[in-house]
Design an enzyme around this catalytic site. Sequence first.
Site, PDB file in Angstrom:
ATOM      1  N   HIS A  77       0.832  -1.200  -0.017  1.00 41.67           N
ATOM      2  CA  HIS A  77      -0.003  -0.042  -0.019  1.00 41.67           C
ATOM      3  C   HIS A  77       0.925   1.319  -0.165  1.00 41.67           C
ATOM      4  CE1 HIS A  77      -2.949   2.898   1.134  1.00 41.67           C
ATOM      5  NE2 HIS A  77      -2.231   3.199   2.478  1.00 41.67           N
ATOM      6  N   ASP A 106       7.503  22.702 -25.279  1.00 43.36           N
ATOM      7  CA  ASP A 106       7.271  21.523 -24.795  1.00 43.36           C
ATOM      8  C   ASP A 106       8.313  21.258 -23.775  1.00 43.36           C
ATOM      9  OD1 ASP A 106       6.866  18.401 -24.644  1.00 43.36           O
ATOM     10  OD2 ASP A 106       6.198  18.307 -26.574  1.00 43.36           O
ATOM     11  N   TRP A 142       7.400  -0.427   3.756  1.00 39.30           N
ATOM     12  CA  TRP A 142       8.218   0.206   2.504  1.00 39.30           C
ATOM     13  C   TRP A 142       9.690   0.862   2.978  1.00 39.30           C
ATOM     14  CZ3 TRP A 142       9.470   5.514   1.323  1.00 39.30           C
ATOM     15  CH2 TRP A 142       9.536   6.263   2.218  1.00 39.30           C
ATOM     16  N   SER A 169      12.893   6.500 -13.268  1.00 41.14           N
ATOM     17  CA  SER A 169      11.892   7.327 -13.808  1.00 41.14           C
ATOM     18  C   SER A 169      11.994   8.888 -13.138  1.00 41.14           C
ATOM     19  CB  SER A 169      10.749   6.535 -13.589  1.00 41.14           C
ATOM     20  OG  SER A 169       9.593   7.441 -13.945  1.00 41.14           O
ATOM     21  N   SER A 170      11.850   8.674 -11.699  1.00 41.94           N
ATOM     22  CA  SER A 170      12.049  10.103 -11.034  1.00 41.94           C
ATOM     23  C   SER A 170      13.083  10.777 -11.381  1.00 41.94           C
ATOM     24  CB  SER A 170      11.913   9.621  -9.572  1.00 41.94           C
ATOM     25  OG  SER A 170      10.800   8.954  -9.105  1.00 41.94           O
ATOM     26  N   HIS A 253      13.649  11.542   3.894  1.00 39.80           N
ATOM     27  CA  HIS A 253      12.919  12.777   4.624  1.00 39.80           C
ATOM     28  C   HIS A 253      12.806  13.998   3.477  1.00 39.80           C
ATOM     29  CE1 HIS A 253      10.812  14.786   7.383  1.00 39.80           C
ATOM     30  NE2 HIS A 253      11.270  15.864   6.908  1.00 39.80           N
ATOM     31  N   GLU A 255      12.194  12.810   0.602  1.00 45.13           N
ATOM     32  CA  GLU A 255      10.976  12.093  -0.110  1.00 45.13           C
ATOM     33  C   GLU A 255       9.713  12.804   0.234  1.00 45.13           C
ATOM     34  OE1 GLU A 255      10.886  10.521  -2.825  1.00 45.13           O
ATOM     35  OE2 GLU A 255       8.904   9.909  -2.578  1.00 45.13           O
ATOM     36  N   TYR A 257       9.218  15.924   1.386  1.00 41.96           N
ATOM     37  CA  TYR A 257       8.920  16.951   0.724  1.00 41.96           C
ATOM     38  C   TYR A 257       8.785  17.094  -0.757  1.00 41.96           C
ATOM     39  CZ  TYR A 257       9.615  18.536   5.503  1.00 41.96           C
ATOM     40  OH  TYR A 257       9.441  18.717   6.854  1.00 41.96           O
ATOM     41  N   SER A 268      -0.778  27.283  -3.905  1.00 39.64           N
ATOM     42  CA  SER A 268      -0.364  28.720  -4.020  1.00 39.64           C
ATOM     43  C   SER A 268      -0.817  29.394  -5.440  1.00 39.64           C
ATOM     44  CB  SER A 268       1.116  28.963  -4.146  1.00 39.64           C
ATOM     45  OG  SER A 268       1.758  28.489  -2.970  1.00 39.64           O
ATOM     46  N   HIS A 302      15.115  12.138  12.982  1.00 41.02           N
ATOM     47  CA  HIS A 302      13.993  12.428  13.648  1.00 41.02           C
ATOM     48  C   HIS A 302      13.087  11.008  13.463  1.00 41.02           C
ATOM     49  CE1 HIS A 302      11.935  15.120  10.582  1.00 41.02           C
ATOM     50  NE2 HIS A 302      11.578  13.836  10.250  1.00 41.02           N
ATOM     51  N   HIS A 303      13.447  10.383  12.475  1.00 43.56           N
ATOM     52  CA  HIS A 303      12.398   9.192  12.220  1.00 43.56           C
ATOM     53  C   HIS A 303      13.054   7.951  12.980  1.00 43.56           C
ATOM     54  CE1 HIS A 303      10.375  10.619   8.648  1.00 43.56           C
ATOM     55  NE2 HIS A 303      11.149  11.321   8.453  1.00 43.56           N
ATOM     56  N   THR A 328       7.559  26.666   6.959  1.00 38.51           N
ATOM     57  CA  THR A 328       6.095  26.244   6.991  1.00 38.51           C
ATOM     58  C   THR A 328       5.086  27.201   7.396  1.00 38.51           C
ATOM     59  OG1 THR A 328       7.225  23.857   7.006  1.00 38.51           O
ATOM     60  CG2 THR A 328       4.633  24.175   6.785  1.00 38.51           C
ATOM     61  N   LYS A 331       4.581  30.069   4.916  1.00 37.48           N
ATOM     62  CA  LYS A 331       3.484  29.753   3.883  1.00 37.48           C
ATOM     63  C   LYS A 331       2.034  29.640   4.209  1.00 37.48           C
ATOM     64  CE  LYS A 331       6.453  26.828   0.964  1.00 37.48           C
ATOM     65  NZ  LYS A 331       5.959  27.465  -0.469  1.00 37.48           N
ATOM     66  N   ARG A 450       1.526   0.207  15.348  1.00 37.02           N
ATOM     67  CA  ARG A 450       1.088   0.350  13.856  1.00 37.02           C
ATOM     68  C   ARG A 450       1.574  -1.054  13.229  1.00 37.02           C
ATOM     69  NH1 ARG A 450       6.022   4.104  10.986  1.00 37.02           N
ATOM     70  NH2 ARG A 450       4.842   3.696   9.173  1.00 37.02           N
TER      71      ARG A 450
END
Lengths: 525, 171
Positions: A77, A106, A142, A169-170, A253, A255, A257, A268, A302-303, A328, A331, A450
């Site tokens: 998932h 293009d 994951w 790809s990314s 991390h 990722e 963002y 925006s 922090h993870h 943040t 924003k 979890r």
Amino acid sequence: MSHTAEAHHDDHHDAPTGIKRWLFATNHKDIGTMYLVFSLVLFFIGGAMAMVIRAELFQPGLQFVDPGFFNQMTTMHALMMIFGAVMPAFVGLANWMVPLMVGAPDMALPRMNNWSFWILPVAFSLLLSTLFMPGGSPAGGWTMYPPLVMQTGDAFPFLIFSVHLMGMSSIMGAINIVVTIMNMRAPGMSLLKMPLFVWTWLITAYLLILAMPVLAGAVTMLLTDEYFGTSFFNAGGGGDPLMFQHVFWFFGHPEVYIMILPAFGIVSQIIPTFARKPLFGYDSMVYATASIAFLSFIVWAHHMFTVGMPLAGQLFFMFSTMLIAVPTGVKVFNWMTTMWKGSMTFETPMLFAFGFLFLFTIGGFSGLMLGITPADFQYHDTYFVVAHFHYVLVPGAVFAIMAGVYFWLPKWTGHMYNEKLGKLHFWLSAIFVNVTFFPQHFVGLAGMPRRIPDYATQFADFNMISSIGAFVFGASQLLFVYIVWSCVRGGEKATQQVWEGAEGLEWTVPSPAPHHTFEVAPEVK
Amino acid sequence: MLAVSRHVVEVRPNCSLSWRGAVALYLWVCAISLSIALVFAWQGYWPVLPFAGLELAVLGGALWVSMRRGDYREVITIHDNHVIVEKGTKRQRQRIEFSLHWARVNLRSAHASSHSSRLAIGSHGRSCEIGHCLTESEKLGLARRLRELIGGADQTPARWLNEDRTDNAHR
């Protein structure tokens, strides 16, 4: 750009039709459409897996699936939603809108653009095929932490290879976007005149370029540990499994963002349009985005506060994490100030943007709670974390994508979507996303871990509510498909500007953007 | 980007980045990416390094290809009796000549609604596509201008009727 000099028969050079049009597509709009359709399909596949998870968690005990398959579902998932739904959706939006917004004909490298899309179906076919392999699909999360991930069955090399393909790809997509934005802007469009969506994507693309080799290296080391006798993360051979977590989250991390900065860009664009006011503090929005991107590289641990870091490390990562709240906050306050005394209307894109603003902020606040090291010792690996990142990713990233789709759909199709159904879709989504994820804060704080298929009966009520919310939220997304489909098929004709307050080059072309026709040469104000 | 003199129309792609800017950008990305990869390599996790190198090679290649677009030119020269189209880069330039009174400017819309139109000058079964690097608006502008300058097979070009107007730069 064509180097074709001469054609004796004009038709020889016409664009292919039918399946070839899509297979050999180099047009940024076709490729953007393919990305968006692909991400929608993966959204439903990943969503179906979420339904399996929530069905199993509907009540305590094991009802539908065995624990091993449950773990496969949580892992798949996440992989489907992160790499298959959210990221391709943003790339699709970038493909459609960035050239239009910067006045380019293009993308800079159309053939590479084609390749970067077509790698994705291959990658996800490989990954999904693991569901039918001996040992099933990957089940170690994951994050692919060793040594747990090494227990994956035949699926292990497929997992690594598919992650490599997704990364390729990314990276190709990111490189294309960087080159397009840097080299193909219309005359007069300086960097600080670019729409915020373009800015956020430019910064996201840099994040991808910097972070992806780290992921590629990390999963390659897993592969060599498993098959080639290396011991990068194998404690038995002198390696350090903990270092995988450092390497992974150094990618992971940024990722996070990568999945939210383009959302900031979409919001925006939308809020000023429906507030009928220019975006408040444009420059500060750009600098805030860049600051968030920079900070994303110095907060990774922090993870993993609970792994036993030195106190200095814990303090550094706690305070650097707290720092992210500053840009943040800039924003969020800028969006609110943009709306202040604006002539606001609440069409569906604005509703989703408003929902994003409100609910993403809740996810941001719970993130701040998790960033406090001593508090994180309590929250770590509980459902509170699940609630936090789902608030950031579902009413955050996914709502922004939906807002963007509703916002630009008339420009893409030439038709207005059904506003009543759009609003119904928003309210169903907004209500039931909260019904799904808000109770998870409570069960998390109460100690429910979890990634488990069974739980103590004290968590039963909130889990039942959460599952009901998930089922209705999932079903309401079928309405989204219907709205988009019916809009593509027909409907009220959209005007060139579509929205009264819309500004930018993309709104100076007719709807649909058939031949990206500018009646007058693009003029950058 | 499009520029028109009295009888010469030059079409060139828009490049918002200078070569110097491209090199600076590339070196900046290389410095950060390689720094990250080298730190990991120093810690013993060297497989990050080749991936970073590979990626930077692709980025460099992409920038190079895109920057080379800047060398591309289409020069359409309209003489009294013929139209000459020269297109390509400095190294590879192709030249096609058409009779002015037979040449036609043809702007055709694409099959797919989301594709761009195609602009060509042609006559006697030969045609030469131009303006591929232009946005649709610019392509339309170029088509309009070329029709004024060249006209159809059955009409006198507008430029012969009002010579002075062609002196104005189109954009």
